[in-house]
Design an enzyme around this catalytic site. Sequence first.
Site, PDB file in Angstrom:
ATOM      1  N   HIS A   8       0.819  -1.223   0.000  1.00 49.18           N
ATOM      2  CA  HIS A   8       0.000   0.000   0.000  1.00 49.18           C
ATOM      3  C   HIS A   8       0.852   1.272   0.000  1.00 49.18           C
ATOM      4  O   HIS A   8       0.304   2.375  -0.152  1.00 49.18           O
ATOM      5  CB  HIS A   8      -0.929   0.020   1.212  1.00 49.18           C
ATOM      6  CG  HIS A   8      -2.002  -1.021   1.180  1.00 49.18           C
ATOM      7  ND1 HIS A   8      -2.839  -1.189   0.105  1.00 49.18           N
ATOM      8  CD2 HIS A   8      -2.352  -1.963   2.100  1.00 49.18           C
ATOM      9  CE1 HIS A   8      -3.673  -2.188   0.357  1.00 49.18           C
ATOM     10  NE2 HIS A   8      -3.399  -2.685   1.551  1.00 49.18           N
TER      11      HIS A   8
ATOM     12  N   ASP B 197      -2.909 -10.325  -2.811  1.00 46.28           N
ATOM     13  CA  ASP B 197      -3.497  -9.913  -1.536  1.00 46.28           C
ATOM     14  C   ASP B 197      -4.975  -9.578  -1.746  1.00 46.28           C
ATOM     15  O   ASP B 197      -5.384  -9.193  -2.853  1.00 46.28           O
ATOM     16  CB  ASP B 197      -2.745  -8.690  -1.011  1.00 46.28           C
ATOM     17  CG  ASP B 197      -3.071  -8.346   0.422  1.00 46.28           C
ATOM     18  OD1 ASP B 197      -2.308  -8.751   1.311  1.00 46.28           O
ATOM     19  OD2 ASP B 197      -4.093  -7.664   0.646  1.00 46.28           O
TER      20      ASP B 197
ATOM     21  N   HIS C 133      -6.467  -7.058  -0.739  1.00 47.03           N
ATOM     22  CA  HIS C 133      -6.606  -5.614  -0.951  1.00 47.03           C
ATOM     23  C   HIS C 133      -5.752  -5.171  -2.133  1.00 47.03           C
ATOM     24  O   HIS C 133      -4.676  -5.713  -2.373  1.00 47.03           O
ATOM     25  CB  HIS C 133      -6.186  -4.860   0.314  1.00 47.03           C
ATOM     26  CG  HIS C 133      -6.907  -5.323   1.545  1.00 47.03           C
ATOM     27  ND1 HIS C 133      -6.426  -6.335   2.341  1.00 47.03           N
ATOM     28  CD2 HIS C 133      -8.086  -4.928   2.085  1.00 47.03           C
ATOM     29  CE1 HIS C 133      -7.270  -6.533   3.344  1.00 47.03           C
ATOM     30  NE2 HIS C 133      -8.283  -5.701   3.210  1.00 47.03           N
TER      31      HIS C 133
END
Length: 580
Positions: free
Chosen positions: A394, A428, A430
């Site tokens: 992220h 993942d 996300h």
Amino acid sequence: MFRIRRIYDTTLAIDRDAIVQVQAILKRQFSGLADSDIASLARKLADPLRYRLRTILFVAEDSKLHVKGFALLNHAPDLHFCYLDFISVTPSTTGCIGGALYTRAREEARHLQAAGLFMECLPDDPQLCADKTMLRQNRARLRFYERFGALPISGTAYETPLREGDDCPPYLVFDGLGSTDGLARDYARQVVQAILTRKYGDRCPPGYIEKVVSSFTDDPVRLRPPRYVNRSSPKPAPEALHIDQRIALVINQGHDIHHVHERGYVEAPVRISSILKGILPTGLFDTLPAHHFSEKHIKEVHEPAFVEYLKRMCLTIEPGKSVYPYVFPIRNAARPPKELPVRAGYYCIDTFTPLNRNAYKAAKGAVDCALTAAEHILRGYRISYALVRPPGHHAERRVFGGFCYFNSAAIAAHYLSRHGKVAVLDVDYHHGNGTQDIFYERGDVLTVSIHGHPSFAYPYFSGFAEERGLGAGHNCNRNYPLPEILDGPGYHRVLERALRRIDAFRPKCLVVALGLDTARKDPTGTWSLTPADLQHNGLLIGRLRLPTVVVQEGGYRSRSLGANARNFFIGLWQGLHGRQ
């Protein structure tokens, strides 16, 4: 100690250098071999179908990557046999290297389900070889093969000289790979026909081939009784490290210095120990220390001002305390907030990723592990695993968030991109918004992410299918946003599409951002993938047959992390090595 590894192609510099060293050994020790045959080695590895025999090269190296010996194995998949073309060691090396190479060739032949391993060996009969020095060498070679149960085929015309008067025509030697089944005549004829036509091409006239093939009249084919050993049983394999069959494991040993004790903070140190308990019993991993890399590798991917801020800010925080972003100013690059705690929101995308005194150190340690894992790929491992926390996918070029500070997977991909195109596959739950942001305008790195749709899954603002990249990076970013409820078969169908896109990109290396939060009952996800589903994911990814760096991202249900990681890596190893 020496290591043995397989050379798959000429993708990496380490493999190209090994091929050059093998060619030098061929030229030095096989003076009768044509230069064109030596030069063709790299082409045979790159284009096996052209030669109707699949070439498999194993090298034995020392710690300085000096090739001390090699074995060149040919595989005929249509007839299910293997042919050992060459096995050679440099004069200064010990005999155990030759034994280790031959053992590895036998293992590969068994894996390929070959009916046997064939090879040529010059004769130990004085009537066929007049040179006494060569005769002694031939006897030593045949003695070596007898220790493994490999014996010359007798009662045929195979050792007929191609040209009348030629000295030392070779025997055809057969290794049944431990099987007690005899060698059937008709099958042997097919094998001999293939060897003489595919290996020697136009050098063997049709009449000569017919004469040799038809001379195989015994059924089963007769093998010469052992002359040099009392029993024909394989010699125990010498100790060698087969690194291309191992997984390099690099653990961020200092990860627990970044321990946030607040209730509900799921990115906890127990994640690492849970995964280790699951994967180490497989016996597939070599645990290796992390090397320390310069901060420049981080600043090549992340904005230097952001990196410096993170380092300075962490040093100002009292031990045991955390600072959470709570003010998110308009990002005016010319006038960032002066107070460091306020500036956290300038560099962050959420309110739940804290800074503390050790956040920078832990994140830098994770980067070192990812770069070390990438380095091991460049030094011969086919799979490496950076088991790290905090995660990284992220973290964008100039912001942190989602428990991530530096994007370890992206930094590893950038490091590998010096050697050719790289694909990053993010599995993942996300979206890997950071990896997308970093490579969005680059055409040399393909970023692919399979994740929950941003309408319900963090980070909410990115990961849409229409985000395809800009400029040089157009069509080099691919997102697969998926529904809130998803099972294994549904995931596999999308993964297969994503892997076809990666295969079409033709990367030299693959980086996998491994999130285990796609699994059933993960507290941050909604999908229901089982350990068997994760093994199938690994199998599909492994079938790309690419040098692969795996970097740990999410996965927060400690009770199932070990089983999920174990199954993923078993599948990845099986897929890459064609074991299933």
